[in-house]
Design an enzyme around this catalytic site. Structure first.
Site, PDB file in Angstrom:
ATOM      1  N   THR A 132       0.552   0.382   2.624  1.00  0.00           N
ATOM      2  CA  THR A 132      -0.886   0.463   2.429  1.00  0.00           C
ATOM      3  C   THR A 132      -1.454   1.611   1.607  1.00  0.00           C
ATOM      4  O   THR A 132      -0.736   2.511   1.652  1.00  0.00           O
ATOM      5  CB  THR A 132      -1.715   0.532   3.661  1.00  0.00           C
ATOM      6  OG1 THR A 132      -1.205   1.605   4.415  1.00  0.00           O
ATOM      7  CG2 THR A 132      -1.497  -0.849   4.374  1.00  0.00           C
ATOM      8  N   GLY A 133      -2.736   1.735   1.103  1.00  0.00           N
ATOM      9  CA  GLY A 133      -3.204   2.869   0.199  1.00  0.00           C
ATOM     10  C   GLY A 133      -2.260   3.234  -1.139  1.00  0.00           C
ATOM     11  O   GLY A 133      -2.088   4.392  -1.175  1.00  0.00           O
ATOM     12  N   ALA A 134      -2.134   2.471  -2.011  1.00  0.00           N
ATOM     13  CA  ALA A 134      -1.414   2.669  -3.266  1.00  0.00           C
ATOM     14  C   ALA A 134      -2.293   2.466  -4.610  1.00  0.00           C
ATOM     15  O   ALA A 134      -1.765   1.645  -5.421  1.00  0.00           O
ATOM     16  CB  ALA A 134      -0.114   2.056  -3.394  1.00  0.00           C
TER      17      ALA A 134
ATOM     18  N   GLY B 209       1.375   6.910  -1.972  1.00  0.00           N
ATOM     19  CA  GLY B 209       1.429   5.299  -2.074  1.00  0.00           C
ATOM     20  C   GLY B 209       2.124   4.987  -2.956  1.00  0.00           C
ATOM     21  O   GLY B 209       3.092   3.955  -2.845  1.00  0.00           O
TER      22      GLY B 209
ATOM     23  N   SER C 249      -0.917  13.835   8.990  1.00  0.00           N
ATOM     24  CA  SER C 249      -1.180  15.482   8.691  1.00  0.00           C
ATOM     25  C   SER C 249      -1.561  15.919   9.745  1.00  0.00           C
ATOM     26  O   SER C 249      -2.110  15.306  10.878  1.00  0.00           O
ATOM     27  CB  SER C 249      -2.479  15.543   7.380  1.00  0.00           C
ATOM     28  OG  SER C 249      -2.975  16.675   7.327  1.00  0.00           O
TER      29      SER C 249
ATOM     30  N   TYR D 232     -10.521  13.850   9.780  1.00  0.00           N
ATOM     31  CA  TYR D 232      -9.261  13.269   9.387  1.00  0.00           C
ATOM     32  C   TYR D 232      -8.025  13.462  10.077  1.00  0.00           C
ATOM     33  O   TYR D 232      -7.287  12.857  10.625  1.00  0.00           O
ATOM     34  CB  TYR D 232      -9.210  13.770   7.976  1.00  0.00           C
ATOM     35  CG  TYR D 232      -7.710  13.769   7.225  1.00  0.00           C
ATOM     36  CD1 TYR D 232      -7.414  12.390   6.797  1.00  0.00           C
ATOM     37  CD2 TYR D 232      -6.975  14.727   6.869  1.00  0.00           C
ATOM     38  CE1 TYR D 232      -6.347  12.334   6.113  1.00  0.00           C
ATOM     39  CE2 TYR D 232      -5.614  14.662   6.289  1.00  0.00           C
ATOM     40  CZ  TYR D 232      -5.363  13.384   6.022  1.00  0.00           C
ATOM     41  OH  TYR D 232      -4.066  13.086   5.487  1.00  0.00           O
TER      42      TYR D 232
END
Length: 275
Positions: free
Chosen positions: A25-27, A34, A170, A179
């Protein structure tokens, strides 16, 4: 907004037997983690599906990377692998199952590796984070991760010990509260999967790639992080991708339930007051 309505595929030349399928995901950007992971997995024997979400990139400082999904798909095909890509709004609860079903229908077989590299990341602190932003971060970073893991596990039929789940995380929470907090929740979800999915022989690990400039750093942030890192440099997307590739390999099968820091020895991430 409805979850993915289209799927795109690029075919490679025929091979000896099917490759295992990885979903990343997230590419959606060439410079992103990604994209590097997708490329590495294709290079190491996987067919790869990936998701992206253009509206997110469009509202961020780096902007939309037009044509990136097609570019990345072509790179995958150059390795001899097959590529499928979908645009998906992972803030929608129904998106996770729809993505997994669409990928498995496109390839005609189940997903063997799930790599969660997507993120909502809009910097704000304790006093200036809105409820809307907080909820959106948890919907995308934590809830979608849980639902994707759930959908993957419910459909997994691979040989015992072959399944892989990897989440990127993170520990940057100071000045980046929604985040960092939502990524912390994703950590716990992924580490729980390492135990709860033991009967399937699926390993689950978390990777903290450390400071990697994928287009989000200002000159001041870049300088601050280089000084704070013992090795005196930033990480690269390729370094993160190689670690993920190893974890997805048979050689990485004994590593399970771990939060791995590939961060050059960085111990303290400066907050906005430092950067």
């Amino acid at each position: 907004m409805s979850p993915p309505t289209s799927i795109n595929e690029r075919l490679s030349p025929p091979e000896q037997g099917p490759r295992p399928v990885a979903l990343v995901t997230g590419a959606g950007r060439r410079r992103g983690l990604g994209a590097a992971i997708v490329t590495r997995l294709a290079e190491t024997g996987w067919d790869v599906a990936f998701t992206y979400w253009t509206p997110y990139d469009s509202r961020m400082p780096w902007g939309r990377d037009a044509g990136a999904p097609e570019w990345l798909s072509a790179r995958v095909a150059e390795t001899g692998a097959r590529a499928v890509f979908l645009e998906a709004d992972l803030s929608e609860p129904a998106a996770a199952a729809t993505v997994v079903d669409s990928v498995e229908a496109a390839f005609g077989r189940h997903v063997t590796a799930l790599v969660l590299a997507h993120a909502e990341s809009v910097a704000s602190g304790l006093l200036d984070t809105s409820v809307e932003s907080f909820d959106r971060h948890f919907a995308v970073n934590a809830r979608a991760g849980w639902l994707l893991i759930q959908a993957f596990a419910e459909r997994f039929t691979g040989p015992y010990g072959s399944g892989r789940i990897i989440a990127l995380t993170s520990d940057h929470t100071v000045g980046n509260l929604p985040y960092g907090a939502s990524k912390g929740a994703l950590d716990r979800i992924t580490l729980a999967a390492a135990q709860e999915l033991a009967a399937l022989g699926v390993t689950a690990n978390v990777v903290n790639p450390g400071p990697v400039d994928t287009g989000w750093m200002t000159d001041r942030v870049r300088e601050t992080l280089v000084k704070a890192t013992p090795l005196g440099r930033l990480g690269t997307p390729g370094e993160c991708a190689r670690l993920v590739g190893f974890l997805c390999s048979p050689e990485g099968g004994w590593i399970n339930g771990q939060l791995l820091c590939s961060n050059g020895g960085l111990q303290h991430i400066p907050g906005h007051e430092d950067a």
